[in-house]
Design an enzyme around this catalytic site. Structure first.
Site, short mmCIF file in Angstrom:
data_model
loop_
_atom_site.label_atom_id
_atom_site.label_comp_id
_atom_site.label_asym_id
_atom_site.label_seq_id
_atom_site.Cartn_x
_atom_site.Cartn_y
_atom_site.Cartn_z
N CYS A 71 -10.30 150.13 -36.00
CA CYS A 71 -9.27 149.79 -35.05
C CYS A 71 -7.98 151.38 -34.96
O CYS A 71 -8.51 152.03 -36.33
CB CYS A 71 -8.41 149.12 -35.73
SG CYS A 71 -9.13 147.81 -36.48
N ARG A 116 -13.19 156.92 -31.96
CA ARG A 116 -13.03 155.62 -32.49
C ARG A 116 -13.91 154.49 -33.01
O ARG A 116 -14.26 153.02 -33.81
CB ARG A 116 -12.13 155.62 -33.65
CG ARG A 116 -11.18 157.05 -34.32
CD ARG A 116 -10.18 156.73 -34.82
NE ARG A 116 -10.27 155.85 -35.73
CZ ARG A 116 -10.08 157.01 -37.44
NH1 ARG A 116 -10.07 157.67 -37.15
NH2 ARG A 116 -10.47 156.06 -38.05
N TRP A 176 -10.79 146.68 -33.04
CA TRP A 176 -12.41 146.88 -32.96
C TRP A 176 -12.10 145.14 -33.77
O TRP A 176 -12.25 145.14 -34.85
CB TRP A 176 -13.02 147.54 -33.72
CG TRP A 176 -14.79 147.77 -34.18
CD1 TRP A 176 -15.45 148.46 -32.94
CD2 TRP A 176 -14.85 147.06 -35.15
NE1 TRP A 176 -16.67 148.02 -33.08
CE2 TRP A 176 -16.75 147.54 -34.27
CE3 TRP A 176 -15.03 146.49 -36.02
CZ2 TRP A 176 -17.63 146.90 -35.19
CZ3 TRP A 176 -16.18 146.35 -36.91
CH2 TRP A 176 -17.34 146.18 -36.57
N ASN A 219 -4.07 147.60 -39.12
CA ASN A 219 -6.01 147.78 -39.52
C ASN A 219 -7.03 147.54 -40.82
O ASN A 219 -5.64 147.96 -41.69
CB ASN A 219 -6.30 149.60 -39.16
CG ASN A 219 -6.03 150.05 -37.87
OD1 ASN A 219 -5.95 149.42 -37.68
ND2 ASN A 219 -5.95 151.12 -38.08
N GLY A 220 -7.79 146.87 -41.07
CA GLY A 220 -8.23 146.49 -42.18
C GLY A 220 -8.51 144.25 -42.32
O GLY A 220 -8.24 144.59 -40.78
N GLU A 266 -33.46 159.31 -40.14
CA GLU A 266 -32.43 159.61 -38.91
C GLU A 266 -32.39 159.61 -37.02
O GLU A 266 -31.40 159.86 -36.57
CB GLU A 266 -31.46 161.26 -39.61
CG GLU A 266 -30.57 161.82 -39.04
CD GLU A 266 -29.52 160.86 -38.18
OE1 GLU A 266 -28.61 160.59 -38.91
OE2 GLU A 266 -28.61 161.14 -37.64
N LYS A 317 -30.25 157.60 -34.62
CA LYS A 317 -30.09 157.90 -33.69
C LYS A 317 -30.26 157.28 -31.94
O LYS A 317 -29.47 156.68 -31.21
CB LYS A 317 -29.92 159.81 -33.30
CG LYS A 317 -29.27 160.79 -34.10
CD LYS A 317 -27.82 160.78 -33.59
CE LYS A 317 -27.16 159.76 -34.88
NZ LYS A 317 -27.31 159.74 -35.54
N GLU A 369 -29.19 153.53 -32.14
CA GLU A 369 -27.55 153.32 -31.99
C GLU A 369 -26.82 153.56 -30.35
O GLU A 369 -26.31 153.04 -30.07
CB GLU A 369 -27.13 154.14 -32.99
CG GLU A 369 -26.34 155.52 -32.60
CD GLU A 369 -25.63 156.03 -34.22
OE1 GLU A 369 -26.19 157.11 -34.86
OE2 GLU A 369 -24.48 155.24 -34.86
N HIS A 407 -49.95 150.14 -44.82
CA HIS A 407 -49.30 148.82 -45.48
C HIS A 407 -49.11 147.83 -44.56
O HIS A 407 -48.09 147.06 -45.28
CB HIS A 407 -48.71 149.69 -46.76
CG HIS A 407 -49.55 150.32 -48.03
ND1 HIS A 407 -50.04 150.33 -48.36
CD2 HIS A 407 -49.46 151.24 -47.67
CE1 HIS A 407 -51.51 150.71 -49.01
NE2 HIS A 407 -50.28 152.19 -48.37
N LYS A 444 -16.46 155.10 -34.82
CA LYS A 444 -17.41 156.00 -35.55
C LYS A 444 -17.07 156.27 -37.42
O LYS A 444 -17.26 156.80 -37.58
CB LYS A 444 -16.12 157.08 -34.69
CG LYS A 444 -16.21 158.54 -35.26
CD LYS A 444 -17.38 158.88 -34.97
CE LYS A 444 -17.95 160.46 -35.30
NZ LYS A 444 -19.31 161.34 -35.79
O1 M6R Z 1 -18.35 159.11 -41.66
P1 M6R Z 1 -19.52 158.39 -42.35
O2 M6R Z 1 -20.67 159.89 -42.52
O3 M6R Z 1 -18.86 158.14 -43.43
O4 M6R Z 1 -19.93 157.54 -41.65
C1 M6R Z 1 -20.97 156.68 -42.53
C2 M6R Z 1 -21.74 156.12 -41.44
O5 M6R Z 1 -21.38 155.09 -40.83
C3 M6R Z 1 -22.49 156.97 -40.32
O6 M6R Z 1 -22.68 158.44 -40.36
C4 M6R Z 1 -22.49 156.44 -38.76
O7 M6R Z 1 -24.37 155.45 -39.33
C5 M6R Z 1 -23.41 156.91 -37.54
N1 M6R Z 1 -22.80 156.42 -36.34
C6 M6R Z 1 -24.57 157.66 -37.04
O8 M6R Z 1 -24.63 158.57 -36.10
#
Ligand code: M6R
Length: 610
Positions: free
Chosen positions: A2, A27, A75, A100-101, A483, A487, A490, A506, A605
């Site tokens: 949010c 975000r 959100w 927010n929260g 990683e 990517k 997501e 395994h 974000k």
């Molecule tokens: O702001 P942060 O680095 O703490 O965020 C952690 C994760 O939420 C963030 O890296 C998330 O996995 C990304 N969307 C990955 O691309």
């Protein structure tokens, strides 16, 4: 997650609020709303599901006027994505609230409020904030006191702004667990969950601390701490570029951020290394003495930052002779763990506001770690403020939900930390020299690697009809494979798993067939021969492979394997260099699939709730 924007001025604030919401769009959110109050008492409220533009289109001369206002992008956490669940939430046509929260005890509060005669009209936890403040208004004597009394009843996290329809002269804000920043103007003041929202109107900010409640009028900001005592919080001048939120001619923020990597990595190294080693004091005042005592590092992070931590572990143990554990923050914070002697708690975060990482840091303080260090990209963030030491990655604003430049600048930071700790723990001169020369060459190696974009774009065509994929790497390239898989999943929504390739036999080998692309990260290192055996295991089972390899690794393209040669680089920086083709691959696959690259579905974000 949010986003909150609030404003109190003599002028109409509607455009300030809408622009603020637009600047928070990255975000991630599903609906938006605004409430406006004029000096003459006229009130209007508009809420819409979908993008901020839907909200803006619904605002006209009749409902778009207010000298004070609050706005929100939601959100969903409690209750579906509906207009009725969108903020602001209102109690008895008087108290309007954005939040927010998560108010964790909202069910109990609802029962209490129902017993007092309040009707519960939404599925949200936020509605209880509005009713609770309203219920306490009569007995508290002022809106400020009502909010101060109300927050005592809340369990959970909140950043909230409260507006009273009967008083257009003030907004009350409260913060616990969710960030809020006050923007200072001349004869007008603002509030937001992220300074980014307010950059068009001010550069002067006050960051509220945990438990703070503040009363904001046009000319004054009065802040009270968790005990109700008046407090001063410093004013910070922001040097963030006003245009940091522009795409700069690129089609997506993600692509812009991928191409910014040579520059931001160069910035991150500037003034921190010289020909013979690290410039002293780069981890902050007093840090060199603290780091000299470190014998163990406990890394805590989430998502991409966690992958950076996993890579760092390979480096810290291999080159710096310092033992290291890495754990996902949401696991660490809820289990009993053992603190090693002289242990450094190291958090990693792009945003510095990730709820789980922040909670883990707070827990670690109670557990007796020797000191805490955060590697972070946002100077004003809670993690930076609450850690003993902070190392800024200097990646600049990262808007795309998929983290790219934040990751490579984190890795760059860890090579510096490896030298810093290694120098105190018997690191060999050869290793130090190898890391240092790798770092000096890094920005140009990144530039060179980005020239692979065209051939990766062509390769991406082959993924557009795939539903699953496997990423393989060994050693410090295993987290890079993880990683790469994160990517791809997501932003393209293709299911992607990463394995340390020695683990294939395994279990995962059972998945291999021609419909399952296997992406292999293959630099020319001491594990290359082992990796080649794993590649043969895949080939023998009819798998189709996409291999990102050093030319000297001697992989050749054939009917079962497409090879992309990655520029030759030294071992230390290889994890950073090999990250780039994986970023580009996921970007182009997402582009071909037509997904929302910068705001992928269901994601946000900055994850400021648990
Ligand atoms: O702001 P942060 O680095 O703490 O965020 C952690 C994760 O939420 C963030 O890296 C998330 O996995 C990304 N969307 C990955 O691309």
């Amino acid at each position: 997650m949010c986003g909150i924007v609030g404003a109190i001025a003599e002028r109409n604030v509607v455009e300030i609020l809408l622009e603020g919401l637009r600047r928070l769009e990255y975000r991630g959110y599903d609906s938006a709303g605004v409430a406006l109050l004029s000096n003459n008492g006229d009130y209007s409220q508009v809420r819409r599901t979908g993008k901020v533009n839907e909200l803006a289109n619904a605002i006209d001369a009749k409902n778009g006027m207010g000298n004070v206002g609050i706005a929100h992008t939601r959100w969903a956490t409690h209750g579906g994505v509906t207009e009725n669940n969108a903020h602001p939430h209102v109690s008895k046509d008087r108290i309007s609230v954005v939040h927010n929260g998560i108010i964790e005890n909202y069910q109990a509060l609802r029962e209490e409020l129902k017993a007092q005669g309040y009707s519960i009209d939404t599925d949200t936890d936020t509605e209880t904030i509005a009713h609770t403040v309203h219920s306490l208004l009569a007995t508290s004597g002022s809106l400020l006191a009502a909010v101060q009394n109300a927050v005592k009843k809340f369990h959970g996290a909140y950043g909230t702004v409260v507006m009273d329809r009967e008083d257009p002269s003030r907004l009350i804000v409260a913060r616990s667990g969710s960030p809020l920043v006050i923007g200072l103007g001349i004869g007008e003041n603002f509030i937001a969950s992220d300074q980014m929202a307010l950059l068009p109107v001010t550069r002067r900010f006050i960051y509220l601390e945990e438990g703070d409640v503040a009363e904001i009028t046009r000319r004054e900001v009065k802040i009270y701490d968790a005990y109700g005592q008046p407090v001063e919080r410093g004013v910070v001048e922001s040097n963030i570029n006003h245009d940091a939120g522009d795409k700069g001619g690129y089609r997506h923020y993600m692509l812009k951020e991928i191409y910014e990597q040579p520059t931001v990595v160069r910035n991150g190294l500037q003034g921190r290394i010289n020909d013979s080693g690290l410039v002293s004091g780069i981890f902050g005042e007093g840090a060199d003495e603290l780091l000299a005592k470190v014998k163990h590092v406990q890394i805590i992070a989430c998502g991409t930052s966690y992958h950076a931590g996993m890579t760092a572990r390979y480096w810290l143990e291999q080159y710096a002779n310092v033992s290291c554990n890495v754990e996902i923050a949401s696991e660490f914070r809820y289990r009993k763990s053992v603190v090693h002697p002289n242990s450094l708690l190291l958090t990693i975060s792009q945003s510095g506001e990730t709820a789980d990482t922040l909670a883990a840091l707070r827990l670690a303080k109670e557990l007796g770690y020797m000191a805490s260090l955060t590697v972070c990209n946002v100077e004003s963030s809670s993690l930076v403020r609450e850690s003993d030491m902070a190392f800024m990655t200097k990646a600049g604003a990262e808007i795309g939900v998929a983290s790219t430049k934040a990751f490579t600048t984190q890795l760059t930071a860890f090579l510096l930390l490896t030298i810093a700790l290694g120098e105190k723990n018997g690191m060999s001169a050869a290793d130090k020299e190898m890391i240092l020369s790798g770092l000096h060459s890094l920005p140009s190696k990144i530039e060179e690697t980005l020239t692979l974009a065209k051939s990766i774009e062509v390769l991406a065509e082959e993924f557009s009809d795939k539903n699953h994929s496997l990423f393989l790497g060994r050693g410090e390239q295993y987290p890079i494979a993880m990683e790469g898989a994160l990517k791809l999943k997501e932003i393209s929504y293709i299911h992607a798993e990463a394995y340390a390739s020695g683990e294939l036999k395994h279990g995962p080998l059972a998945l291999i067939d021609e419909k399952m692309p296997v992406i292999v990260v293959a630099p020319n290192n001491e594990l290359l021969e082992k990796l080649k055996s794993n590649v043969e295991e895949v080939r023998a089972r009819g798998g189709i492979m996409y291999v990102f390899a050093d030319k000297n690794a001697n992989f050749k393209s054939d009917e079962t394997m497409r090879v992309i040669n990655v520029p030759n680089c030294n071992e230390a920086i290889a994890p950073i260099v090999y990250t780039l083709p994986l970023q580009l691959l996921s970007y182009y696959v997402a582009l071909i699939k037509g997904t929302d690259v910068d705001q992928p579905r269901n994601l946000a974000k900055s994850v400021t709730v648990e």
